[in-house]
Motif scaffolding. Sequence first.
Motif, PDB file in Angstrom:
ATOM      1  N   ARG A  37     -47.672  22.555  38.667  1.00  0.00           N
ATOM      2  CA  ARG A  37     -47.423  22.155  40.058  1.00  0.00           C
ATOM      3  C   ARG A  37     -45.931  22.117  40.410  1.00  0.00           C
ATOM      4  NH1 ARG A  37     -51.907  23.087  42.922  1.00  0.00           N
ATOM      5  NH2 ARG A  37     -53.644  21.670  42.450  1.00  0.00           N
ATOM      6  N   ALA A  38     -45.072  22.124  39.410  1.00  0.00           N
ATOM      7  CA  ALA A  38     -43.629  21.962  39.633  1.00  0.00           C
ATOM      8  C   ALA A  38     -43.051  22.911  40.688  1.00  0.00           C
ATOM      9  CB  ALA A  38     -42.881  22.115  38.308  1.00  0.00           C
ATOM     10  N   PRO A  39     -43.379  24.212  40.678  1.00  0.00           N
ATOM     11  CA  PRO A  39     -42.784  25.120  41.672  1.00  0.00           C
ATOM     12  C   PRO A  39     -43.178  24.795  43.115  1.00  0.00           C
ATOM     13  CG  PRO A  39     -43.725  26.354  39.828  1.00  0.00           C
ATOM     14  CD  PRO A  39     -44.210  24.941  39.693  1.00  0.00           C
ATOM     15  N   LEU A  40     -44.267  24.057  43.302  1.00  0.00           N
ATOM     16  CA  LEU A  40     -44.762  23.770  44.645  1.00  0.00           C
ATOM     17  C   LEU A  40     -44.139  22.527  45.256  1.00  0.00           C
ATOM     18  CD1 LEU A  40     -48.539  24.486  43.935  1.00  0.00           C
ATOM     19  CD2 LEU A  40     -46.858  26.025  44.957  1.00  0.00           C
ATOM     20  N   PHE A  41     -43.318  21.815  44.468  1.00  0.00           N
ATOM     21  CA  PHE A  41     -42.715  20.589  44.971  1.00  0.00           C
ATOM     22  C   PHE A  41     -41.193  20.588  44.833  1.00  0.00           C
ATOM     23  CE2 PHE A  41     -47.104  19.341  44.246  1.00  0.00           C
ATOM     24  CZ  PHE A  41     -47.390  18.633  45.406  1.00  0.00           C
ATOM     25  N   GLY A  42     -40.624  21.773  44.763  1.00  0.00           N
ATOM     26  CA  GLY A  42     -39.175  21.866  44.619  1.00  0.00           C
ATOM     27  C   GLY A  42     -38.428  21.258  45.787  1.00  0.00           C
ATOM     28  N   GLY A  43     -38.883  21.549  47.004  1.00  0.00           N
ATOM     29  CA  GLY A  43     -38.221  21.001  48.188  1.00  0.00           C
ATOM     30  C   GLY A  43     -38.293  19.491  48.236  1.00  0.00           C
ATOM     31  N   LEU A  44     -39.429  18.938  47.871  1.00  0.00           N
ATOM     32  CA  LEU A  44     -39.572  17.491  47.861  1.00  0.00           C
ATOM     33  C   LEU A  44     -38.687  16.863  46.794  1.00  0.00           C
ATOM     34  CD1 LEU A  44     -40.884  14.867  48.753  1.00  0.00           C
ATOM     35  CD2 LEU A  44     -42.849  15.411  47.284  1.00  0.00           C
ATOM     36  N   CYS A  45     -38.616  17.479  45.636  1.00  0.00           N
ATOM     37  CA  CYS A  45     -37.754  16.955  44.571  1.00  0.00           C
ATOM     38  C   CYS A  45     -36.301  16.908  45.022  1.00  0.00           C
ATOM     39  CB  CYS A  45     -37.884  17.807  43.314  1.00  0.00           C
ATOM     40  SG  CYS A  45     -39.475  17.649  42.476  1.00  0.00           S
ATOM     41  N   GLU A  50     -31.705  13.477  46.609  1.00  0.00           N
ATOM     42  CA  GLU A  50     -30.677  13.058  47.571  1.00  0.00           C
ATOM     43  C   GLU A  50     -30.754  11.562  47.867  1.00  0.00           C
ATOM     44  OE1 GLU A  50     -31.409  15.590  50.875  1.00  0.00           O
ATOM     45  OE2 GLU A  50     -30.352  17.329  50.016  1.00  0.00           O
ATOM     46  N   GLN A  51     -31.982  11.025  47.765  1.00  0.00           N
ATOM     47  CA  GLN A  51     -32.164   9.591  47.996  1.00  0.00           C
ATOM     48  C   GLN A  51     -32.153   8.785  46.694  1.00  0.00           C
ATOM     49  OE1 GLN A  51     -32.441   8.176  51.106  1.00  0.00           O
ATOM     50  NE2 GLN A  51     -31.944  10.230  51.862  1.00  0.00           N
ATOM     51  N   LYS A  52     -31.842   9.478  45.589  1.00  0.00           N
ATOM     52  CA  LYS A  52     -31.790   8.863  44.269  1.00  0.00           C
ATOM     53  C   LYS A  52     -33.126   8.221  43.884  1.00  0.00           C
ATOM     54  CE  LYS A  52     -26.807   8.104  44.466  1.00  0.00           C
ATOM     55  NZ  LYS A  52     -25.691   7.124  44.359  1.00  0.00           N
ATOM     56  N   ARG A  53     -34.194   8.936  44.220  1.00  0.00           N
ATOM     57  CA  ARG A  53     -35.531   8.492  43.850  1.00  0.00           C
ATOM     58  C   ARG A  53     -36.031   9.382  42.717  1.00  0.00           C
ATOM     59  NH1 ARG A  53     -38.299   7.604  49.859  1.00  0.00           N
ATOM     60  NH2 ARG A  53     -36.568   6.363  50.715  1.00  0.00           N
ATOM     61  N   PRO A  54     -36.639   8.801  41.705  1.00  0.00           N
ATOM     62  CA  PRO A  54     -37.017   9.580  40.508  1.00  0.00           C
ATOM     63  C   PRO A  54     -38.205  10.517  40.726  1.00  0.00           C
ATOM     64  CG  PRO A  54     -37.762   7.318  40.303  1.00  0.00           C
ATOM     65  CD  PRO A  54     -36.931   7.371  41.550  1.00  0.00           C
ATOM     66  N   TYR A  55     -38.162  11.635  40.030  1.00  0.00           N
ATOM     67  CA  TYR A  55     -39.299  12.550  39.950  1.00  0.00           C
ATOM     68  C   TYR A  55     -39.304  13.125  38.543  1.00  0.00           C
ATOM     69  CZ  TYR A  55     -35.652  16.066  40.783  1.00  0.00           C
ATOM     70  OH  TYR A  55     -34.505  16.842  40.703  1.00  0.00           O
ATOM     71  N   ASN A  56     -40.514  13.372  38.003  1.00  0.00           N
ATOM     72  CA  ASN A  56     -40.611  13.802  36.616  1.00  0.00           C
ATOM     73  C   ASN A  56     -41.775  14.757  36.408  1.00  0.00           C
ATOM     74  OD1 ASN A  56     -38.604  12.050  34.967  1.00  0.00           O
ATOM     75  ND2 ASN A  56     -39.647  10.559  36.284  1.00  0.00           N
ATOM     76  N   GLN A  57     -41.543  15.753  35.559  1.00  0.00           N
ATOM     77  CA  GLN A  57     -42.628  16.613  35.106  1.00  0.00           C
ATOM     78  C   GLN A  57     -43.245  15.953  33.878  1.00  0.00           C
ATOM     79  OE1 GLN A  57     -41.996  20.955  34.822  1.00  0.00           O
ATOM     80  NE2 GLN A  57     -42.783  20.797  32.730  1.00  0.00           N
ATOM     81  N   VAL A  58     -44.543  15.725  33.909  1.00  0.00           N
ATOM     82  CA  VAL A  58     -45.206  15.024  32.815  1.00  0.00           C
ATOM     83  C   VAL A  58     -45.550  16.012  31.702  1.00  0.00           C
ATOM     84  CG1 VAL A  58     -46.142  13.255  34.342  1.00  0.00           C
ATOM     85  CG2 VAL A  58     -47.487  15.314  33.866  1.00  0.00           C
ATOM     86  N   HIS A  72     -59.048  12.932  38.857  1.00  0.00           N
ATOM     87  CA  HIS A  72     -59.021  13.858  39.989  1.00  0.00           C
ATOM     88  C   HIS A  72     -57.637  13.938  40.637  1.00  0.00           C
ATOM     89  CE1 HIS A  72     -63.348  13.983  39.596  1.00  0.00           C
ATOM     90  NE2 HIS A  72     -63.433  12.676  39.775  1.00  0.00           N
ATOM     91  N   HIS A  73     -56.599  13.878  39.828  1.00  0.00           N
ATOM     92  CA  HIS A  73     -55.241  13.865  40.376  1.00  0.00           C
ATOM     93  C   HIS A  73     -54.760  15.245  40.809  1.00  0.00           C
ATOM     94  CE1 HIS A  73     -54.333  15.411  36.403  1.00  0.00           C
ATOM     95  NE2 HIS A  73     -54.863  14.312  35.860  1.00  0.00           N
ATOM     96  N   GLN A  74     -55.378  16.307  40.316  1.00  0.00           N
ATOM     97  CA  GLN A  74     -55.033  17.689  40.675  1.00  0.00           C
ATOM     98  C   GLN A  74     -53.568  18.029  40.382  1.00  0.00           C
ATOM     99  OE1 GLN A  74     -56.288  17.922  44.782  1.00  0.00           O
ATOM    100  NE2 GLN A  74     -58.420  18.222  44.223  1.00  0.00           N
ATOM    101  N   GLY A  75     -53.021  17.380  39.362  1.00  0.00           N
ATOM    102  CA  GLY A  75     -51.705  17.758  38.874  1.00  0.00           C
ATOM    103  C   GLY A  75     -50.516  17.113  39.557  1.00  0.00           C
ATOM    104  N   VAL A  76     -50.744  16.122  40.415  1.00  0.00           N
ATOM    105  CA  VAL A  76     -49.603  15.486  41.092  1.00  0.00           C
ATOM    106  C   VAL A  76     -49.974  14.065  41.508  1.00  0.00           C
ATOM    107  CG1 VAL A  76     -50.287  16.432  43.343  1.00  0.00           C
ATOM    108  CG2 VAL A  76     -47.910  15.716  42.956  1.00  0.00           C
ATOM    109  N   VAL A  77     -49.000  13.156  41.349  1.00  0.00           N
ATOM    110  CA  VAL A  77     -49.158  11.762  41.771  1.00  0.00           C
ATOM    111  C   VAL A  77     -47.858  11.312  42.425  1.00  0.00           C
ATOM    112  CG1 VAL A  77     -49.488   9.369  41.034  1.00  0.00           C
ATOM    113  CG2 VAL A  77     -50.800  11.199  39.938  1.00  0.00           C
ATOM    114  N   ALA A  78     -47.997  10.746  43.614  1.00  0.00           N
ATOM    115  CA  ALA A  78     -46.840  10.163  44.313  1.00  0.00           C
ATOM    116  C   ALA A  78     -47.072   8.662  44.428  1.00  0.00           C
ATOM    117  CB  ALA A  78     -46.673  10.781  45.691  1.00  0.00           C
ATOM    118  N   MET A  79     -46.078   7.888  44.095  1.00  0.00           N
ATOM    119  CA  MET A  79     -46.163   6.439  44.222  1.00  0.00           C
ATOM    120  C   MET A  79     -45.498   6.024  45.531  1.00  0.00           C
ATOM    121  SD  MET A  79     -47.776   5.831  41.427  1.00  0.00           S
ATOM    122  CE  MET A  79     -47.808   4.026  41.506  1.00  0.00           C
TER     123      MET A  79
END
Length: 257
Positions: A37-45, A50-58, A72-79
């Motif tokens: 899923r990593a290539p599909l969330f590049g813009g969000l990362c 920029e807001q110093k909020r963490p993101y990680n590839q599991v 049923h997470h389908q490869g991505v979880v946002a908190m």
Amino acid sequence: MKNKERNELAVCGFAAVKTLEKMNWQKIRRLYFTQERAPLFGGLCKKLAEQKRPYNQVHGPEELEHLCGSIHHQGVVAMIEAPEVQPLNTAITASWVEHGESALLLDRVGNANNLGAIVRSAAFFGIHNIIIPIDEAQSSVTTSSYRVAEGGMEFVSVYSIKSIPRLLRDMAGKMVRVGTALDAKDSVSELRTFCADKPALIVLGNEEKGISAEVRQNCDRIVIIPYAGMAAGENAPRVDSLNVAQAAAVIMYELRK
């Protein structure tokens, strides 16, 4: 799944997180995703960085399952910050009446997946207001309902009330209060006629018992979704009833068509 220590709710499912990114990415505190899923969330990362909020590839899907409590997470979880359901007040309902906005009122719909499906249909049909009672039998906004809504949570507002009958009494003459029951005489296809001059307040009942007797007494109309064979005089449908989320979709279609 809620993280009580951080007061967070896990939003999982590709469509749910993608819509969250598009409409309200600022809500996201942390983001986790698989390598696929990593290539599909590049813009969000980039925005999160920029807001110093963490993101990680599991390292594997099990980590995401641990985060959201679902396979049923389908490869991505946002908190996100755990959403608070806003109490409904007279200013909000007055705005609905003024602008002709209809609303759905759930009478103890207890299944989170049903709530999510109702939200998804409401967003599709342009019904922006959903009301739920403060009741242990009523599902609220959860990880499951967010996922099943497929992004619909970003397009509706969910409000809470203490008493369904009291709200129905307060809305008498202001909105058309419509309940559903298997023994109703009016067809759901007549909704547009009932609601020609006022917005509708549609009451959807509990999955097993339907709307309560007190709620029914405070409705202007009780409608039924006709079943196959009804016009031919059959006394009963082949199955007892539709799932509440399916019924909601049919009702909203009739209201909007």
